[in-house]
Every structure is written in structure tokens, then in C-alpha cells.
Design an enzyme around this catalytic site. Structure first.
Site, short mmCIF file in Angstrom:
data_model
loop_
_atom_site.label_atom_id
_atom_site.label_comp_id
_atom_site.label_asym_id
_atom_site.label_seq_id
_atom_site.Cartn_x
_atom_site.Cartn_y
_atom_site.Cartn_z
N CYS A 2 0.84 -1.27 -0.04
CA CYS A 2 -0.11 -0.18 0.03
C CYS A 2 0.87 1.33 -0.23
O CYS A 2 1.54 1.47 -1.07
CB CYS A 2 -1.05 -0.12 1.16
SG CYS A 2 -2.31 1.02 0.96
N HIS B 210 -3.77 -5.37 1.17
CA HIS B 210 -3.63 -5.63 2.45
C HIS B 210 -3.78 -7.20 2.84
O HIS B 210 -5.07 -7.53 2.49
CB HIS B 210 -4.27 -4.53 3.40
CG HIS B 210 -4.02 -3.42 3.30
ND1 HIS B 210 -2.65 -2.94 3.95
CD2 HIS B 210 -4.49 -2.23 3.02
CE1 HIS B 210 -2.26 -1.70 3.92
NE2 HIS B 210 -3.68 -1.20 3.31
#
Length: 505
Positions: free
Chosen positions: A342, A446
Site C-alpha cells: 500500500c 492488505h
């Protein structure tokens, strides 16, 4: 209408999240329809779940885990208000799973607290209507007298939910009896009357040693100590980065698995100043033989087998912090696989554009570390999505197959540069919002290492590069939720609550 138990504490990190998860699983195993709840959470570790309108929303990771422990589908009702710190006393305010604005403390309490309270009350009502028991988690200390008129997660929850209150005190910190006594003395009278008992957590040794103190505190307060919980770590994800080891050369996770040092591999996880979703690293730390070493921006990485840059709540300011620490030179000199998750993915790119969206100053473009041939353009809209991706066999997760599931929470769009689009070695092993070269991977996914196929391929590659055999996995263990349930049940807490409350457990 469900009965509600508020699990409060004398301080932060006394074991509230673990006890709530354990109670949720224990009650579910006893046939109760149970739901976790935390009116207001402050954490940068979040998961994507359905919001009230069915679209994706965010909740703190602890409530996600607690809902799964209760064997119910996680929703934003389990954590209707989430504050995600981003530095300089400012947090992103998330209500019912949706990012509302960025606020400092004064703005929040002046302009948004009433709205947050309304959302919290509505969420609790929905949960209470649909379940037998709601197990609510408090935040920090229930006795913060400076916040008694606006303590949404503790006092307001106790009052609105007509809750019984269990107070936890961590004996490992020292001064447990004084902390418990002081906490009870500082509670408002109406909430003090709701306290049905206390529990001592994280005790090491013979509980009989505590008996004189327990007798004295019960005599002084009239509050029974319902249980003494031994020190144990069931393996639940940490709620925030405070639970991470200190960022120094000895800060490791996964070092107590019995594997000799000569057969270990080390992943250097950069502890960014504004780190978020640090729980992405925990599945790696749980692999026998894998050490996850948390290093500061100035820390050494040359002797690691891999480097991971985790998520960040403020990519721009963390990029500046890393540059000030000279991290870029050490990263370019590193000979091994590099993974960016991310915000870490964004940091590995060639540049960040429209960077003023992420920072308090008006900056248009900042150069990244150039490890991956991508550019990230920031925007004000946050992307939230639960995803299931086909895995492409490519370095540095060569050998991974099948699908990988997880979630995305990010602001910004990342695309290949013109040069990157022309490179033959660039792949997209985890869907279109990922990029890999022969020695680096960036992804917005994630939970990527929660997928066994990706985790095993990555670890296998580290062992192959290290030239040592990978240790065999241990026999199957109970799940973290089951271990948390055993922790509270074996200590007698569940049975004691049955006798002390109307929870029907």
C-alpha cells in the site's frame, strides 16, 4: 434487546481486545448470539467490511477479529467511529465506515462528536436488537477525568447501552491494586454502580501470591476480582503500532519458535513514523524460522534477507522522513527482495504527484525511491474494496498459484511509467494494482501474507536464496480466537460473569 458487557481498563494495552475476543468466542461456543462493539476506536490498523448501505467501509482490526471470533460477519456497526491518526495532532475521522474529514482534537469535539455519538448509539441499537449479548470494548482508561463529559467508548457506552462493566488491570505494569483502586474511585457514581467485577491480566507465577491483595482490594472497594488471567499471547493482531516492538536492532517478532539461528531468515520491516496496517507482517512472523525485525528509518537492512515497507497513513511525510534518514541509499544497495504494501508500494515508485493531498503543505511532485517503475497520483477519494485476485507466478513470489484475498484501503492511483510499460520484466502478480520486477513487488493488497500460497512462495524464495533448508511447520494449533477463549474460560472469567451479570452465559 441484548444485554451488554463493557470490558473497560485502567489503562491502554491491559488486554481489553484479547478478553473481548475470548469472550465472544466462548459465548458463541455456548450457543449465544454475540456481537462485539467498540463505539470509538483510534487505530491505523483497519479492515474493509460492509457499511450500513452495503458498500465497503472501514473498521478497526480488533473489531474485525472479534466479530470473526463471535462467528458473525464483520460490519461497520461493530466499530461505528474510527479515528486514524496521521500526525500533527490530526486524524482522519471515519463514521459508519466512511471517511468524513481530517480533524484535530478541538475540531472533533466541537464539530463532530455529536454526530459520532449518534452513529455509535444507532449502531449499538442495531447490534442489540439482533443478538443476545453485546461485548463492548472500552478505550484506554475508563477513569480519564478530563474526558468524562465526552468519553464515547467508555462512559457513554456504559450509559447508552445500560451495560454491566468489567474493569481489567494489567499486573505486569506494576501497581495493579493501586491502579484498580484509583480507577474505581475516579468513576462517576452512576458508572461506578455498574461495575460488576475486575480481572487481573498478564500474571506470571502462582495466583495464590495475589490472594492477600485481592482480599484487601475487594474489602476496600466492594468490587470482586472475578479472575486472574495468566500472561499469554493468543496471536491476535495488534490494534495499533504501540504494540509493535521498539524500532531497534533487537526488535523482532517470531524469535521464540525453537528454530536455530543458523536456519532462520530475517525480514527487515521498516517502522515508518506513520505506519499503518502493521498487522500485514504478523503472518510472516508466525512462520517458523522467520524473524520480522522492525528497524527505524536509520536502521540497518544490509544483513536482512528481505525488506518490507508497510502501509503508512501519510506517504508524503514518511517519504521525507526516510530521505532525511538516508534510507534511499541503503535501499538501493540492498541485495534481496523488496516488498511495498500500500503506502510502501507508493514509496517504492518513481514519484508521487498531487502530493499536497497527503501533506499539510502545497507540494505537487516528490521523487520516490525508484525501485519500481510506477508513479502515484494522489486524489481526495479513498478506495475501499475487498478483493479476490488470481495469482500470477512471478518473482519475488515465484511458485504462488490460485487466488489471493484481502482488502484495499488507499488514496491515490498508481500506474506504470512509460519506461515501466515498455520493460519486459514487469509483471502484475497480484492483479492490476500490483507491479513486480525480478527483485521487487508492490501491491495495494492488505492481508497479502495471510494467503498461504503467497506467504509460502515468498518464504520459500528467501530460504532458497539463503541456501538453508526451510524448517518444517509445527503441528496444527488452535486458532487465536480459540486460544483467547481458552484463556478467559480456563481462568474462570466466563463462569464468574455468569454469576455476576444477566448475560446468560
Amino acid at each position: 434487546m441484548a444485554n451488554t458487557l463493557l470490558v473497560a481498563g485502567t489503562a491502554s494495552h491491559v488486554g481489553k481486545s484479547t478478553v473481548v475476543a475470548g469472550l465472544c468466542r466462548a459465548l458463541a461456543d455456548r450457543g449465544r448470539a454475540v456481537a462485539p462493539y467498540k463505539a470509538q476506536n483510534m487505530s491505523n490498523n483497519a479492515r474493509v467490511v460492509p457499511a450500513p448501505d452495503g458498500d465497503p467501509g472501514e473498521v478497526g482490526v480488533s473489531q474485525y477479529v472479534q466479530a470473526r471470533a463471535a462467528r458473525v460477519a464483520p460490519t461497520t456497526d461493530h466499530n461505528p467511529v474510527l479515528l486514524k491518526p496521521r500526525g500533527d495532532r490530526e486524524s482522519q475521522l471515519v463514521v459508519d465506515g466512511r471517511a468524513v474529514t481530517h480533524v484535530d482534537t478541538d475540531d472533533y469535539y466541537r464539530d463532530y462528536w455529536s454526530r459520532a455519538r449518534e452513529a455509535a448509539v444507532a449502531a449499538h441499537e442495531l447490534l442489540a436488537d439482533a443478538h443476545d449479548v453485546v461485548v463492548a470494548e472500552g478505550a484506554g482508561s475508563i477513569a480519564e477525568i478530563n474526558l468524562h463529559d465526552r468519553d464515547l467508548a467508555n462512559l457513554e457506552t456504559a450509559r447508552v447501552a445500560d451495560a454491566d462493566v468489567l474493569v481489567l488491570v494489567d499486573i505486569e505494569r506494576g501497581g495493579a491494586f493501586a491502579s484498580l483502586y484509583g480507577t474505581l474511585e475516579l468513576l462517576p457514581a452512576d458508572v461506578r454502580e455498574r461495575v460488576v467485577g475486575a480481572a487481573i491480566t498478564k500474571f506470571r507465577g502462582d495466583p495464590a501470591l495475589l490472594e492477600p491483595g485481592i482480599e484487601e482490594i475487594e474489602a476496600r472497594t466492594g468490587v470482586p476480582v472475578l479472575a486472574v488471567l495468566p500472561y499469554d499471547d493468543p496471536g491476535l493482531p495488534a490494534e495499533d503500532s504501540v504494540s509493535l516492538p521498539a524500532a531497534d536492532e533487537s526488535a523482532v517478532r517470531g524469535a521464540d519458535d525453537g528454530v536455530p539461528d543458523a536456519r532462520r531468515v530475517t525480514v527487515a520491516a521498516v517502522r515508518l513514523p506513520r505506519i499503518s496496517n502493521a498487522t500485514d507482517l504478523e503472518p510472516l512472523a508466525a512462520v517458523p524460522g522467520v524473524r520480522v525485525r522492525y528497524v527505524p528509518p536509520t536502521g540497518r537492512i544490509a544483513d536482512a534477507d528481505a525488506v518490507v515497507l508497510p502501509g503508512t497513513k501519510n506517504t508524503v511525510d514518511d517519504l521525507r522522513a526516510l530521505r532525511d534518514a538516508g534510507f534511499g541509499d541503503r535501499l538501493r544497495a540492498f541485495d534481496g527482495p523488496v516488498v511495498g504494501l500500500c503506502g510502501g508500494y507508493q514509496l517504492l515508485g518513481a514519484a508521487l504527484t498531487n502530493a499536497g493531498v497527503e501533506s499539510t503543505d502545497d507540494v505537487e511532485r516528490l521523487p520516490g525511491f525508484g525501485v519500481l517503475p510506477v508513479i502515484t497520483a494522489f486524489c481526495t477519494e479513498k478506495h475501499l474494496e475487498r478483493v479476490s485476485l488470481d495469482v500470477v507466478d512471478a518473482d519475488p513470489i515465484a511458485g504462488a498459484t490460485g487466488t489471493a484475498t484481502g482488502y484495499e484501503i488507499h488514496m491515490g492511483r498508481t500506474e506504470l511509467t512509460d519506461r515501466g510499460a515498455a520493460r519486459a520484466d514487469v509483471t502484475h502478480p497480484l492483479g492490476p494494482r500490483s507491479v513486480a520486477t525480478s527483485d521487487a513487488l508492490g501491491t495495494y493488497l492488505h492481508g497479502v501474507f495471510e494467503n498461504a500460497t503467497v506467504r509460502d512462495a515468498f518464504v520459500d524464495g528467501l530460504y532458497e536464496r539463503a541456501g538453508v533448508p526451510r524448517p518444517s511447520p509445527p503441528a496444527d494449533r488452535d486458532s487465536p480466537a480459540d486460544r483467547a477463549a481458552a484463556l478467559v474460560s480456563d481462568a474462570g472469567l466466563v463462569d464468574a460473569l455468569r454469576d455476576a451479570t444477566d448475560l446468560g452465559v
